[in-house]
Design an enzyme around this catalytic site. Structure first.
Site, mmCIF file in Angstrom:
data_model
loop_
_atom_site.group_PDB
_atom_site.id
_atom_site.type_symbol
_atom_site.label_atom_id
_atom_site.label_comp_id
_atom_site.label_asym_id
_atom_site.label_seq_id
_atom_site.Cartn_x
_atom_site.Cartn_y
_atom_site.Cartn_z
ATOM 1 N N GLN A 65 -28.253 -6.593 11.414
ATOM 2 C CA GLN A 65 -27.436 -6.963 12.578
ATOM 3 C C GLN A 65 -27.087 -8.452 12.501
ATOM 4 O O GLN A 65 -27.932 -9.279 12.164
ATOM 5 C CB GLN A 65 -28.197 -6.668 13.880
ATOM 6 C CG GLN A 65 -28.486 -5.203 14.096
ATOM 7 C CD GLN A 65 -27.247 -4.403 14.530
ATOM 8 O OE1 GLN A 65 -26.119 -4.880 14.444
ATOM 9 N NE2 GLN A 65 -27.468 -3.178 14.975
ATOM 10 N N ASP A 91 -10.812 9.713 14.118
ATOM 11 C CA ASP A 91 -9.952 10.666 13.431
ATOM 12 C C ASP A 91 -8.661 10.818 14.253
ATOM 13 O O ASP A 91 -8.452 10.102 15.225
ATOM 14 C CB ASP A 91 -10.695 12.014 13.288
ATOM 15 C CG ASP A 91 -10.341 12.728 11.992
ATOM 16 O OD1 ASP A 91 -9.122 12.832 11.701
ATOM 17 O OD2 ASP A 91 -11.255 13.183 11.284
ATOM 18 N N ILE A 92 -7.842 11.779 13.878
ATOM 19 C CA ILE A 92 -6.602 12.000 14.618
ATOM 20 C C ILE A 92 -6.934 12.601 15.994
ATOM 21 O O ILE A 92 -8.014 13.199 16.176
ATOM 22 C CB ILE A 92 -5.634 12.923 13.837
ATOM 23 C CG1 ILE A 92 -6.283 14.283 13.547
ATOM 24 C CG2 ILE A 92 -5.189 12.248 12.538
ATOM 25 C CD1 ILE A 92 -5.318 15.306 12.969
ATOM 26 N N PRO A 93 -6.026 12.428 16.971
ATOM 27 C CA PRO A 93 -6.340 12.871 18.340
ATOM 28 C C PRO A 93 -6.806 14.319 18.444
ATOM 29 O O PRO A 93 -7.774 14.613 19.163
ATOM 30 C CB PRO A 93 -5.011 12.653 19.083
ATOM 31 C CG PRO A 93 -4.370 11.521 18.352
ATOM 32 C CD PRO A 93 -4.729 11.717 16.906
ATOM 33 N N THR A 152 -21.576 -4.363 15.375
ATOM 34 C CA THR A 152 -22.372 -5.588 15.520
ATOM 35 C C THR A 152 -22.929 -6.099 14.188
ATOM 36 O O THR A 152 -23.485 -7.183 14.118
ATOM 37 C CB THR A 152 -23.548 -5.339 16.491
ATOM 38 O OG1 THR A 152 -24.153 -4.077 16.162
ATOM 39 C CG2 THR A 152 -23.070 -5.296 17.909
ATOM 40 N N GLY A 172 -32.999 -0.082 18.438
ATOM 41 C CA GLY A 172 -33.584 0.822 17.460
ATOM 42 C C GLY A 172 -34.865 0.279 16.880
ATOM 43 O O GLY A 172 -35.944 0.386 17.478
ATOM 44 N N LYS A 204 -19.659 8.592 16.609
ATOM 45 C CA LYS A 204 -18.614 7.621 16.237
ATOM 46 C C LYS A 204 -17.360 8.326 15.711
ATOM 47 O O LYS A 204 -16.915 8.101 14.585
ATOM 48 C CB LYS A 204 -19.121 6.635 15.196
ATOM 49 C CG LYS A 204 -20.174 5.669 15.726
ATOM 50 C CD LYS A 204 -20.389 4.516 14.766
ATOM 51 C CE LYS A 204 -21.378 3.511 15.293
ATOM 52 N NZ LYS A 204 -22.766 4.005 15.346
ATOM 53 N N PHE A 205 -16.766 9.163 16.559
ATOM 54 C CA PHE A 205 -15.580 9.903 16.130
ATOM 55 C C PHE A 205 -14.424 8.937 15.825
ATOM 56 O O PHE A 205 -14.064 8.108 16.648
ATOM 57 C CB PHE A 205 -15.141 10.885 17.223
ATOM 58 C CG PHE A 205 -16.217 11.845 17.670
ATOM 59 C CD1 PHE A 205 -17.142 12.356 16.762
ATOM 60 C CD2 PHE A 205 -16.309 12.240 18.999
ATOM 61 C CE1 PHE A 205 -18.137 13.244 17.164
ATOM 62 C CE2 PHE A 205 -17.297 13.122 19.410
ATOM 63 C CZ PHE A 205 -18.216 13.623 18.496
ATOM 64 N N ASP A 221 -24.199 9.700 19.211
ATOM 65 C CA ASP A 221 -23.495 8.604 18.528
ATOM 66 C C ASP A 221 -22.804 9.144 17.270
ATOM 67 O O ASP A 221 -23.179 8.818 16.150
ATOM 68 C CB ASP A 221 -24.523 7.510 18.201
ATOM 69 C CG ASP A 221 -23.919 6.289 17.544
ATOM 70 O OD1 ASP A 221 -22.689 6.114 17.608
ATOM 71 O OD2 ASP A 221 -24.694 5.496 16.975
#
Ligand code: C5P
Length: 235
Positions: free
Chosen positions: A187, A67-69, A117, A207, A64-65, A62
């Site tokens: 959450q 950024d630019i391609p 979420t 979690g 969660k990138f 996880d």
């Protein structure tokens, strides 16, 4: 899919030392372990992945990138090379960035994060300029166009997503899952495990209800078993 294959445990702990007992005790009760920003930053991504794999666990990276391609594509290549089951990219990085992740996914699944979420409706408006449902739908369509295997969304968006023919086949991975007996914490857009599965979730990311269960529930294994029973009852 069996109930066991519907659970990913979020290993949101500060150290591998604390993650170890959770992995070894839970590995036979859940599908996969999610390594997130906390462990990646504290211990290093590759080290954390190997630690889980050496203890018989499968990994959802996880990262969660967002950024630019070019950067997302290279990060995707590095994650895929670790032999993880799946990794993710923010859909808000854009279709081109998601396509770069897909082009480098090798054997891994690529999931696109839609709207977190933890965001309430007014936050979604401020950040995205629209309702969370509208934004999740738009970002899910972008993810599908880019060739992603699935999306991450709240269980509360599943009914709407399920009605869209163009999204058939997209895996729906949902955090924001809280059994009746667990605290909601930060959450906001939540549902119970049974409700989320009935609404169309493919897999649930859970979690704290498992890793830090209330005293009356017992150990993490007790919590996982209780959730497995709840899921099995609606399959
Ligand atoms: O402890 P809890 O069940 O709230 O953990 C949910 C996990 O799912 C966290 O690791 C969080 O980073 C992740 N997540 C989320 N919402 C998203 C994407 C990921 O809560 N939209």
């Amino acid at each position: 899919m069996a109930a066991k294959d519907r659970i990913i445990v979020a290993l949101d702990v500060p150290s591998l030392e604390q993650a170890g007992p959770l992995i070894t005790s839970l590995a036979s009760y859940v599908w996969c372990f999610k390594i997130g920003l906390e462990l990646i930053t504290a211990e290093g991504g590759p080290q954390a992945v190997r630690f889980v794999q050496e203890r018989g666990g499968q990994v959802f990276y996880d990262g969660k990138f967002c950024d630019i391609p070019n950067t997302v594509g290279n990060a995707a290549k590095a994650a895929a090379g670790l032999g993880v089951q799946m990794f993710n990219v923010h859909a808000s990085a854009g279709v081109e960035a998601m396509m770069a992740a897909v082009a480098n996914k090798w054997k891994a699944l690529v999931l696109a994060v839609t709207v977190l979420t933890s965001l309430e409706e007014n936050n979604a408006h401020l950040i995205f300029g629209g309702s969370s449902k509208a934004k999740v739908l738009q970002l899910a369509r972008d993810a599908k166009i880019a060739g992603c295997d699935g999306i991450i969304c709240s269980p509360q968006e599943l009914e709407l997503l399920g009605k869209q023919k163009e999204l058939v086949g997209l895996l729906k991975v949902t955090p924001g899952v809280r059994p009746e007996w667990a605290a909601t914490g930060d959450q906001k857009r939540v549902m119970t495990p049974a409700e989320a599965i009935k609404a169309g979730a493919t897999v649930l990311v859970i979690g704290r209800p498992i890793t830090k269960p209330p005293a009356e529930i017992g150990t993490p294994v007790d919590a996982a078993k209780k959730i497995l029973e709840e899921i099995a009852a609606v399959l």
